[in-house]
Design a protein around this motif. Structure first.
Motif, PDB file in Angstrom:
ATOM      1  N   ASN A 314      36.614  34.540  40.324  1.00 11.30           N
ATOM      2  CA  ASN A 314      36.811  33.089  40.309  1.00 11.30           C
ATOM      3  C   ASN A 314      38.265  32.647  40.495  1.00 11.30           C
ATOM      4  N   PRO A 315      39.241  33.249  39.817  1.00 10.37           N
ATOM      5  CA  PRO A 315      40.629  32.777  39.971  1.00 10.37           C
ATOM      6  C   PRO A 315      41.202  32.978  41.373  1.00 10.37           C
ATOM      7  N   ILE A 317      39.358  32.603  44.340  1.00 18.86           N
ATOM      8  CA  ILE A 317      38.550  31.965  45.375  1.00 18.86           C
ATOM      9  C   ILE A 317      39.406  31.127  46.318  1.00 18.86           C
ATOM     10  N   ARG A 318      40.332  30.363  45.776  1.00 16.90           N
ATOM     11  CA  ARG A 318      41.140  29.463  46.610  1.00 16.90           C
ATOM     12  C   ARG A 318      42.179  30.196  47.445  1.00 16.90           C
ATOM     13  N   ASN A 326      34.986  25.450  46.017  1.00 15.58           N
ATOM     14  CA  ASN A 326      35.838  25.513  44.832  1.00 15.58           C
ATOM     15  C   ASN A 326      35.196  26.410  43.777  1.00 15.58           C
ATOM     16  N   GLU A 327      35.876  26.529  42.651  1.00 15.00           N
ATOM     17  CA  GLU A 327      35.408  27.429  41.604  1.00 15.00           C
ATOM     18  C   GLU A 327      34.042  27.020  41.047  1.00 15.00           C
ATOM     19  N   GLU A 331      30.577  29.276  41.034  1.00 17.45           N
ATOM     20  CA  GLU A 331      29.834  29.598  39.815  1.00 17.45           C
ATOM     21  C   GLU A 331      28.340  29.319  39.976  1.00 17.45           C
TER      22      GLU A 331
END
Length: 355
Positions: A314-315, A317-318, A326-327, A331
Motif C-alpha cells: 500500500n505505501p 502504490i503511488r 489510490n490506496e 484496498e
C-alpha cells in the motif's frame, strides 16, 4: 521494500523495444543494496510484452550466482491490480506441499526512473533444486496450451509430436523421450493397464496436491499451461510445479472477474481425467482437498496473509507510474480476493460429495 536499480546503455534499451519478442539478452548492471552485478537483460512473458509495463528476465553474469540463483524474473503484474495474486498463489502451493518458486516484491528503477512495483520470481531450474536440497533431474517447461497431456491439441487437431507444447529447461533433448513415453501411456492404455503403470511415471500424491492447488486458486490456464515438470532422479518420477498465477483468486489473466464456480472441482486435462476415473486416486484427491479446505484454503488461514501483503504494498502504490489508483481503491481489491475465497471454499466443500 527492497530497491533494485538497473543501469543500461539507452541503445540496448532501444534494441529491446525495437523487437519486443527478441529473447536475446542485452548487457546491463543491476544494483541491489550496496552491490552491483553484471547481468543480461531481456523482456519475458507473452501478453505482457505488448503492455506499457514490461516484465524482465535477468541472467547474472558476474558474479554467476546471486543468492544461489543464476536467473530471476521480474514480473510487472500489470493486469493484476492487487499486484498480489501470483505471490499469494505460489506461497499457497508451497504451504500445501507442492514445489513452488519463491517470490518477493521489489521497487524497480531503470536508469534512475522508477518503473514501479515488481514481483521477483525464482527461476525453476537446477539452481532452485540445489537451494531446496532436492535431487538433481531434468526440468521441462509447459510453454504453451498444447501441454495438455493429450494427443489432441486444444483446437481438437492431432498434434504433430508427443512433446508439442514442452521445452527442456534443464537436461538434454533425450529427456523429452521420457515425457513422450508417459504421454503415450496416458492416451493409449486401457483403464486397468493405466492404473498399473501410471505410478511408475508420476508422483501421484504430489500431482493431486498440485491439482487441488490449481482448483482452489482457479487458474483456468493452469491445467494445460503455467507449469513445469521435474523428473526427480531419486524416485525417477515426474513432479509438477506451478508458474505464472496472476489469473487467480477471482480474476482471469486479463484482470476480469471470474465466477467462483468457473472451474469444476475435477479440473481439466487428460491426465487429471484419467487419474480421477480410478477410484483409489479419486478418494485420495478427496482426502487431500478436504484437508486443504479445512486447514489452508479458508478465510481464517488466508486473511492474515493477505492483510500483511496489502499492508506491505500500500505505501508504494503511488510510486508506480503504471498504477492509476489510490490506496483506498487498492484496498478494495483485497475484498474481491476474500469474497472469492469464502465462496470458492463453500462451492468446493459442497462438491466434495461428488468425488
Amino acid at each position: 521494500m527492497l530497491k533494485y536499480e538497473i543501469f543500461i546503455n539507452p541503445k540496448w534499451l532501444q534494441k529491446l523495444e525495437d523487437d519486443i519478442w527478441e529473447d536475446e539478452h542485452v548487457p546491463a548492471l543491476i544494483k541491489i543494496g550496496n552491490k552491483r552485478y553484471k547481468i543480461g537483460l531481456t523482456y519475458r512473458g507473452n501478453v505482457i510484452r505488448k503492455k506499457k509495463k514490461k516484465s524482465y528476465n535477468i541472467i547474472f553474469q558476474k558474479p554467476y550466482l546471486f543468492d544461489g540463483a543464476h536467473e530471476i524474473h521480474l514480473n510487472a503484474e500489470y493486469d493484476d491490480i492487487s499486484l498480489s495474486r501470483n505471490k499469494l498463489s505460489l506461497d499457497f502451493f508451497d504451504t500445501i506441499g507442492v514445489i513452488s518458486p519463491h517470490s518477493k516484491h521489489v521497487l524497480l528503477y531503470i536508469n534512475g526512473f522508477c518503473k514501479g512495483i515488481y514481483l521477483e520470481l525464482e527461476s525453476f531450474d537446477q539452481h532452485l533444486l540445489k537451494k531446496r536440497n532436492l535431487p538433481d533431474g531434468p526440468i521441462i517447461y509447459a510453454t504453451n496450451y498444447f501441454a495438455n497431456f493429450s494427443l489432441i491439441s486444444p483446437e481438437n487437431e492431432l498434434k504433430t509430436s508427443l512433446n508439442e507444447g514442452y521445452t527442456i529447461k534443464y537436461g538434454e533433448e533425450k529427456d523429452l523421450s521420457l515425457l513422450e513415453n508417459f504421454i503415450a501411456i496416458i492416451n493409449t492404455l486401457s483403464n486397468e493397464e493405466f492404473e498399473k503403470e501410471v505410478d511408475k511415471f508420476l508422483d501421484i500424491e504430489k500431482y493431486l496436491r498440485w491439482l487441488a492447488g490449481v482448483v482452489c486458486t482457479q487458474n483456468f490456464d493452469g491445467f494445460i499451461h503455467n507449469y513445469a515438470l521435474y523428473l526427480n532422479s531419486k524416485t525417477n518420477l515426474f513432479e509438477i510445479t506451478p508458474w505464472d498465477y496472476d489469473g487467480t483468486w477471482g480474476r482471469d489473466l486479463h484482470g476480469r472477474k471470474l465466477d467462483y464456480d468457473f472451474v469444476p472441482i475435477t479440473g481439466y486435462n487428460t491426465l487429471t481425467g484419467r487419474l480421477l476415473h480410478i477410484q483409489p486416486y479419486r478418494l485420495q484427491y478427496k482426502e487431500i482437498m478436504t484437508s486443504i479446505l479445512d486447514n489452508h484454503f479458508n478465510i481464517e488461514a488466508l486473511e492474515p496473509i493477505i492483510e500483511e501483503q496489502f499492508q506491505l504494498l500500500n505505501p508504494f502504490i503511488r510510486t508506480d507510474p503504471y498504477i492509476n489508483m489510490n490506496e483506498k481503491s487498492f484496498e478494495k481489491e483485497k475484498d474481491v480476493i476474500l469474497k472469492f475465497i469464502k465462496k470458492r471454499n463453500g462451492y468446493l466443500t459442497e462438491k466434495l460429495a461428488s468425488l
